[in-house]
Design a protein around this motif. Sequence first.
Motif, PDB file in Angstrom:
ATOM      1  N   ARG A 153      -0.211  -7.646  16.041  1.00  0.00           N
ATOM      2  CA  ARG A 153       0.877  -8.508  15.332  1.00  0.00           C
ATOM      3  C   ARG A 153       2.094  -7.885  14.666  1.00  0.00           C
ATOM      4  O   ARG A 153       3.027  -7.896  14.971  1.00  0.00           O
ATOM      5  N   VAL A 154       1.682  -6.809  13.820  1.00  0.00           N
ATOM      6  CA  VAL A 154       2.616  -6.139  13.130  1.00  0.00           C
ATOM      7  C   VAL A 154       3.372  -5.293  14.088  1.00  0.00           C
ATOM      8  O   VAL A 154       4.664  -4.999  14.149  1.00  0.00           O
ATOM      9  N   GLY A 155       2.724  -4.530  15.042  1.00  0.00           N
ATOM     10  CA  GLY A 155       3.497  -3.819  15.829  1.00  0.00           C
ATOM     11  C   GLY A 155       4.573  -4.415  16.849  1.00  0.00           C
ATOM     12  O   GLY A 155       5.831  -4.196  17.176  1.00  0.00           O
ATOM     13  N   ALA A 156       4.010  -5.974  17.476  1.00  0.00           N
ATOM     14  CA  ALA A 156       4.903  -6.752  18.089  1.00  0.00           C
ATOM     15  C   ALA A 156       6.025  -6.865  17.217  1.00  0.00           C
ATOM     16  O   ALA A 156       7.232  -7.341  17.968  1.00  0.00           O
ATOM     17  N   TRP A 157       5.965  -7.426  16.016  1.00  0.00           N
ATOM     18  CA  TRP A 157       6.986  -7.997  15.457  1.00  0.00           C
ATOM     19  C   TRP A 157       8.045  -6.616  15.063  1.00  0.00           C
ATOM     20  O   TRP A 157       9.185  -7.059  15.293  1.00  0.00           O
ATOM     21  N   ARG A 158       7.507  -5.429  14.893  1.00  0.00           N
ATOM     22  CA  ARG A 158       8.464  -4.445  14.820  1.00  0.00           C
ATOM     23  C   ARG A 158       9.215  -4.531  15.997  1.00  0.00           C
ATOM     24  O   ARG A 158      10.440  -4.030  16.018  1.00  0.00           O
ATOM     25  N   LYS A 159       8.596  -4.239  17.116  1.00  0.00           N
ATOM     26  CA  LYS A 159       9.567  -4.272  18.376  1.00  0.00           C
ATOM     27  C   LYS A 159      10.204  -5.314  18.606  1.00  0.00           C
ATOM     28  O   LYS A 159      11.347  -5.046  19.377  1.00  0.00           O
ATOM     29  N   GLU A 170      11.710  -2.601   4.943  1.00  0.00           N
ATOM     30  CA  GLU A 170      10.145  -2.712   4.814  1.00  0.00           C
ATOM     31  C   GLU A 170       9.400  -3.443   4.026  1.00  0.00           C
ATOM     32  O   GLU A 170       8.296  -4.000   4.385  1.00  0.00           O
ATOM     33  N   PRO A 171       9.724  -3.413   2.680  1.00  0.00           N
ATOM     34  CA  PRO A 171       8.831  -4.413   1.633  1.00  0.00           C
ATOM     35  C   PRO A 171       8.984  -5.630   2.376  1.00  0.00           C
ATOM     36  O   PRO A 171       7.864  -6.500   2.111  1.00  0.00           O
ATOM     37  N   VAL A 172      10.020  -6.171   2.724  1.00  0.00           N
ATOM     38  CA  VAL A 172      10.249  -7.666   3.054  1.00  0.00           C
ATOM     39  C   VAL A 172       9.376  -8.078   4.445  1.00  0.00           C
ATOM     40  O   VAL A 172       8.626  -8.876   4.697  1.00  0.00           O
ATOM     41  N   PHE A 173       9.522  -6.887   5.489  1.00  0.00           N
ATOM     42  CA  PHE A 173       8.874  -6.928   6.448  1.00  0.00           C
ATOM     43  C   PHE A 173       7.290  -7.291   6.444  1.00  0.00           C
ATOM     44  O   PHE A 173       6.629  -8.035   6.991  1.00  0.00           O
ATOM     45  N   MET A 174       6.865  -6.310   5.368  1.00  0.00           N
ATOM     46  CA  MET A 174       5.498  -6.374   5.180  1.00  0.00           C
ATOM     47  C   MET A 174       5.006  -7.454   4.388  1.00  0.00           C
ATOM     48  O   MET A 174       3.751  -8.055   4.638  1.00  0.00           O
ATOM     49  N   GLN A 175       5.719  -8.130   3.729  1.00  0.00           N
ATOM     50  CA  GLN A 175       5.537  -9.478   2.973  1.00  0.00           C
ATOM     51  C   GLN A 175       5.379 -10.568   3.881  1.00  0.00           C
ATOM     52  O   GLN A 175       4.523 -11.332   3.855  1.00  0.00           O
ATOM     53  N   VAL A 176       6.192 -10.486   5.015  1.00  0.00           N
ATOM     54  CA  VAL A 176       6.125 -11.786   5.877  1.00  0.00           C
ATOM     55  C   VAL A 176       5.291 -11.189   6.994  1.00  0.00           C
ATOM     56  O   VAL A 176       4.514 -12.059   7.403  1.00  0.00           O
ATOM     57  N   PHE A 177       4.916 -10.263   7.429  1.00  0.00           N
ATOM     58  CA  PHE A 177       4.050  -9.969   8.553  1.00  0.00           C
ATOM     59  C   PHE A 177       2.855  -8.993   8.286  1.00  0.00           C
ATOM     60  O   PHE A 177       2.103  -8.901   9.119  1.00  0.00           O
ATOM     61  N   GLU A 182      -1.641 -17.862   8.282  1.00  0.00           N
ATOM     62  CA  GLU A 182      -2.472 -19.261   7.895  1.00  0.00           C
ATOM     63  C   GLU A 182      -2.679 -19.636   9.431  1.00  0.00           C
ATOM     64  O   GLU A 182      -2.001 -19.137  10.403  1.00  0.00           O
ATOM     65  N   PRO A 183      -3.684 -20.470   9.755  1.00  0.00           N
ATOM     66  CA  PRO A 183      -4.206 -21.028  10.765  1.00  0.00           C
ATOM     67  C   PRO A 183      -3.180 -21.187  11.816  1.00  0.00           C
ATOM     68  O   PRO A 183      -3.082 -21.066  12.956  1.00  0.00           O
TER      69      PRO A 183
END
Length: 274
Positions: A153-159, A170-177, A182-183
Amino acid sequence: MNPTITAHTLDVPGARLHYELRGTGPLVVLIGAPMHAESFAPLADLLADEYTVLTTDPRGINRSTVDDRDQDSTPELRADDLARLIAHVDAGPASVFGSSGGAVTALALIQGHPESVRVVIAHEPPLVELLDDRVAVRAATEDYCETFLRGDRVGAWRKFLATANLHMPEPVFMQVFGNEPEPQQAADERHWFANELRASSFWHPDITALRAVAAKIVVGIGEESGEQECERTSNALAAALDIAPVRFPGGHTGFVDDPAGFLPRLREVLTPAK
């Protein structure tokens, strides 16, 4: 004063759509894909003093369920859903503001159901097939979709962000992704990457058909969108239709980031359709 909001469902072929109504007056529809009704609520509240505002969750997202989770959510299917909603509430034809994938839905609506529409405001539709470098962008899109479906998931959102030329600290990215979603969010993300994103991005509009109704189409671009993918696709669409794009405050999600600041420009383009 907050408007009264009523929530409803409508059965359509293969899906059960959640939609909400607020306000009185000419019908305005606010749509995204995969963005759902909750994201449009602040803007819808502001418009409800002058319009009947319809917001909805697109099929397979949030509260709109589908019979077959493996069926692709194509622009044509979503446009047919929207045409049925407009007919069902019996307040059309509608002025339709669509964002991103919702802008693709709105274009498919006026292409396939022009009688349902007064005006379409297509705000930054990601129409990759209109780009000169579409082969490379299509390959990058396939890559990040497959990256997500492999479980990264993280790699996909980075791409995805890199391909779209969207910048996130980066801090915002990691907070979001960086955390487990949630389900419902997880289900919506998977449906988007697996069944919706490519169907929207790779959709090729019928330019001849859209040129015939170009007087009813506004191509919107965020003033802060820079050289993002959706600015490029929007400029390509406007050029293909031989119309000038209209600049809106903010970036790709300006209507979410500052709905009150976004509202005056939106009212300007809605006014002729009243």
